[in-house]
Design an enzyme around this catalytic site. Structure first.
Site: not given
Ligand code: NI
Length: 190
Positions: A48, A143-144
């Protein structure tokens, strides 16, 4: 056009991104940026990439996992563009995820993630997205999404002794982590 990925230490990674006004989503400027973000993610073989990682403070990220990423263990994710996302945790459960980041070269570490989340937002045509994401895929989306709030995975690593380079990860931790991933994928289907 491939964009330059900001690295940890660059203050842009620590700033919160702004919502993209809905009527601007279909504009040439935003559409071209999304194309560039996808191209940059693919060139870097990431799972990502979020807009702040290319120094653009818009709430946009892309995720996609297929055979070409640097993660052999991740279940596939079809190309997803998410604009102005909102993530809601659907369970108290957490799992341990070994993460890395294109903005943090050659470092991995263990982060706790929620294995069942609701992801709401808009796609690149401005159409609503409302999906439940599970397991490892849910971890990737968290996370993104963190990048849109100026958070990097290293902030969430509870035990700094889990930090390792890719080479040491492969040597000492990969087999055990892949075993854990299989259990998570069997439980959550992704
Ligand atoms: Ni990252």
């Amino acid at each position: 056009m491939e964009l330059t990925i900001a690295k940890i230490g660059d203050p842009v990674l620590r700033q919160p991104a702004r919502e993209v006004p809905e009527k601007e989503i279909v504009s040439e400027k935003v559409q071209k940026f999304i194309d560039d973000l996808i191209e940059t993610k693919r060139a870097a073989k990431g799972a990502g990439l979020a807009a702040p990682q290319v120094s653009v403070l818009w709430k946009i990220f892309v995720a996609e996992v297929d055979g070409s990423t640097r993660y052999s263990y991740k279940p596939p994710i079809p190309l997803t563009v998410l604009i102005n996302p909102k993530i809601t945790f659907l369970t108290e459960e957490r799992f341990e995820n070994f993460e890395g980041c294109l903005s943090v070269p050659d470092l991995r570490g263990v982060v706790e993630r929620c294995p069942e989340i609701r992801v709401e937002g808009l796609d690149r045509e401005g159409k609503p997205i409302d999906q439940v994401m599970k397991g490892i895929t849910a971890g990737t989306f968290q996370h993104e999404n963190d990048h849109l709030n100026g958070t990097i995975f290293v902030d969430r690593v509870k035990d700094s002794k889990t930090f390792c380079t890719w080479e040491e990860f492969k040597k000492h931790h990969e087999n055990e982590f892949h075993r854990q991933v299989k259990i998570i994928v069997a439980k959550y289907g992704s």
